[in-house]
Design a protein around this motif. Sequence first.
Motif, short mmCIF file in Angstrom:
data_model
loop_
_atom_site.label_atom_id
_atom_site.label_comp_id
_atom_site.label_asym_id
_atom_site.label_seq_id
_atom_site.Cartn_x
_atom_site.Cartn_y
_atom_site.Cartn_z
N VAL A 1 -2.59 0.63 -0.46
CA VAL A 1 -2.36 1.38 -1.69
C VAL A 1 -0.87 1.38 -2.04
O VAL A 1 -0.37 2.30 -2.67
CB VAL A 1 -2.92 2.82 -1.59
N LEU B 1 7.33 4.07 -0.76
CA LEU B 1 6.41 3.83 -1.88
C LEU B 1 6.80 2.50 -2.52
O LEU B 1 7.85 2.40 -3.15
CB LEU B 1 6.50 4.94 -2.92
N SER C 1 0.51 7.59 -5.77
CA SER C 1 0.42 6.91 -4.47
C SER C 1 0.80 7.87 -3.34
O SER C 1 0.23 7.81 -2.25
CB SER C 1 1.35 5.69 -4.45
N HIS D 1 -2.20 10.00 -2.77
CA HIS D 1 -3.23 9.20 -2.11
C HIS D 1 -2.88 9.00 -0.64
O HIS D 1 -3.77 8.97 0.22
CB HIS D 1 -3.36 7.85 -2.81
N THR D 2 -1.60 8.90 -0.33
CA THR D 2 -1.17 8.76 1.06
C THR D 2 -1.46 10.03 1.85
O THR D 2 -1.88 9.95 3.02
CB THR D 2 0.35 8.46 1.10
#
Length: 856
Positions: free
Chosen positions: A301, A628, A635, A638-639
């Motif tokens: 991702v 990132l 992101s 999401h992490t």
Amino acid sequence: MVTSMSRSAPAAATLSGLTQAEASARLHAEGYNEIPRPDRRTFTRIVIEVLREPMFSLLLGAGAIYLALGDLEEALVLLVFATISVSIAVVQEARSERVLEALRDLTSPRALVIRDGERKRIAGRDVVRGDLIVLCEGDRVPADATLLAANDLLLDESLLTGESVPVRKTAAQPQHEARPQPGGEDLPWVFSGTLVVRGDGMASIHATGPRSEIGKIGQALGDIETEPPRLRVQTQRLVRNFAGVGVLVSVAAVVLYGLLRGSWLQALLGGIALGMSMLPEEFPLVLTVFMVMGAWRISRVRVLTRRSAAIETLGSATVLCTDKTGTLTENRMSLAMARCENQSWRPAREDGPPSLCDGLATLLEATVLASSPDPVDPMEKAVHEAAARVASPADATFRTRTLARQYGLRPGLLAMSNVWERDDADGDLVCAKGAPEAIAGLCRLGDAASARVGKAVEEMAAEGMRVLGVARGVFLGTALPESQRDFDFEFLGLVGFADPLRAHVADAVRECRSAGVRVVMITGDYPATARAIALEAGLDAAVTLSGEELSRLSDDELARNIKAVTVFARILPEQKLRIVTALKAAGEVVAMTGDGVNDAPALKAAHIGIAMGARGTDVAREASSIVLLDDDFASMVHTIRLGRRIYDNLRKAMGYILAIHVPIAGIALLPLLFGLPLILTPIHIAFLEMVIDPACSVIFEAEREESDLMRRPPRSTDSQLLSSSLVWWSLLQGVLALALVAGVLFFAARRGTPEPELRALVFVSLILANLGLILVNRSFSASLRTALGWQNRSLWVLVTGVSIALAISLWWPPARELFRFGPLHGDDFVVCSVAGLAVLGLLQFAKRFWRAGLRS
């Protein structure tokens, strides 16, 4: 042609660099630009490390005893099982090493090179001799090089010289013929691993990898773990405790069996089987696989995990500090307004090329001339695009004049100036842009004029614009001054830039709120601009603290009040460290983003430092634990989600390992205590390990997230991997499975079942109970029906493989002889199935009352 470096620099912008074909040929001939790593884990080294594992030694010991007993077939089978066990471990370790190697490629410092006449970012390890590199503030020099152009360039060479004071660099001149060596002022050489602390330049690579200065002295620039790997410490402690208990129990069992039955070789086999059953050697394997595969999943991702400790910390984050530009917004600037006196121009409202009044035209021209001729910064690109629409006179300046000097931003002066040489007697043209208050200071505006500028800035900032002031001046002297403050500037006006919010930011902020993670925005923009963006992103902007207000607070006052602040505006990079320190003092677990050199201390101080991969500097990436790659706020969220999932699944795997070793150890021990035939020999334990290893390391790692994953509060930082609740739950599972399988053992033994059939009956019951434990531990909260609907191909591959292997061992005579199994009948399979289903059903029912404790 314009030159964007010093007056003495050559026209480096005209250079086209190597072609891609030339670079590829040199890379193939000379190798990657990296220092050989002595600790690199080769395939041979992995095999040797696996062969040193205790389980392999126990299997070999059991094989030796079988040879002493004259049982060649069983010894060979054990050798086969040992080979399979080693192969599984080697494949998993080699796979992990390949993933780590791919991640190392991503962690390599990035280099901006010129190839085929175009600038491109590549991994530092791909730089070759002869490459042209562009150096900017905050970059780590990728290889030894000779400067072709330099502008106010200072480098930190302490890595090589030990001197902490940065040294000034200049472009190469004919008199520079000495051997390149670090240290010394006004030299044209830069060296691999050194850091650009100010200015910019262009250089030609002359040495890479082991041929560089850092390579010659054998220094390796590796990642430094800033905190101990807590999970690995916990795992090693667990293995030591289990191993200690296992050794004591095994020795006691061997002595007891030998004294009571007189067969010491059989006693040794029983003791080895018991020791194998109680040794949870899967713990380190599982931790390694989960951390490496977790980093790989996160990298998919567009997020790079540089330190494994960050994965376990992600689930504990309570505050997420984020920049605005490029993280919450798209970093796709457009000129939204140009304003001077009582006139303004909004490019977005013009359909065709506009006709600007003299004041606005002069403002736009000066803004272009205060920017780089070859812009990289999004705001400077936006200025050039707007100027192209109105045919700005700046184009003629670019063609006819030379950029004599650039003055960059300084901590005490947030402004930059370009000096353009003129051939006539009117003097050099100086154009400046920067923070409005800094430009007003350079122009020496009075109080009334400064107040008017401040009011205009507030009005533009309230619309969410990022505002810069612009000024112009003329220099009539011969030697340029060292500071911008020595020019006489005229204030021309303000320019405002708009940067749209990223599409998924509002949803990501809502997800953070539901997960108990507070999002704090830290920006250098004005409070009005910051509040406008914060409200659009869904943040609570009721309390905003400016950098000036922050500077007036003591550390204790800041720590007491910081929990109420969501937006920090007009913050200098060095103030971020105070914010992080105050949040930590307030008991928060802090995740912090940063991209510049001055952000490195804050990134290092935060529990989770998050560097920007696209626009961040090398020093910021080196200070961080997460990078990132796309600089996107979504992101980051999401992490956090993936980090929580990885930790959840790791706890499931650990709980399963603890649970399954209880019935295995019990069935190995009970016959020794009650005078029954030995049910489990080392061969059977090795077969069970073939089920346990892939189950705990592959199946659980691939499990999907829990439905309430992002609705739970952050995990406590001192929480244990195996919490007391999870340990008791695992022991309950193991004891229940042991009770049911032992019930089958004693029931069949009481009926006088022959030893081979008894062994087969108990072993099949144990396998089915094992599968029941796997299914129960797939989820902490979901029902069995729901969990069975989740896709996990590894699970069904394992179930199919185990079923086939078990069928072969029961019905193929040679295999049945090796396992010492007898024939099973229909009613026997009913008994085994009832035991396995009972384990599954009872534990699924009990899980309803244990759910809350399992999530903590």
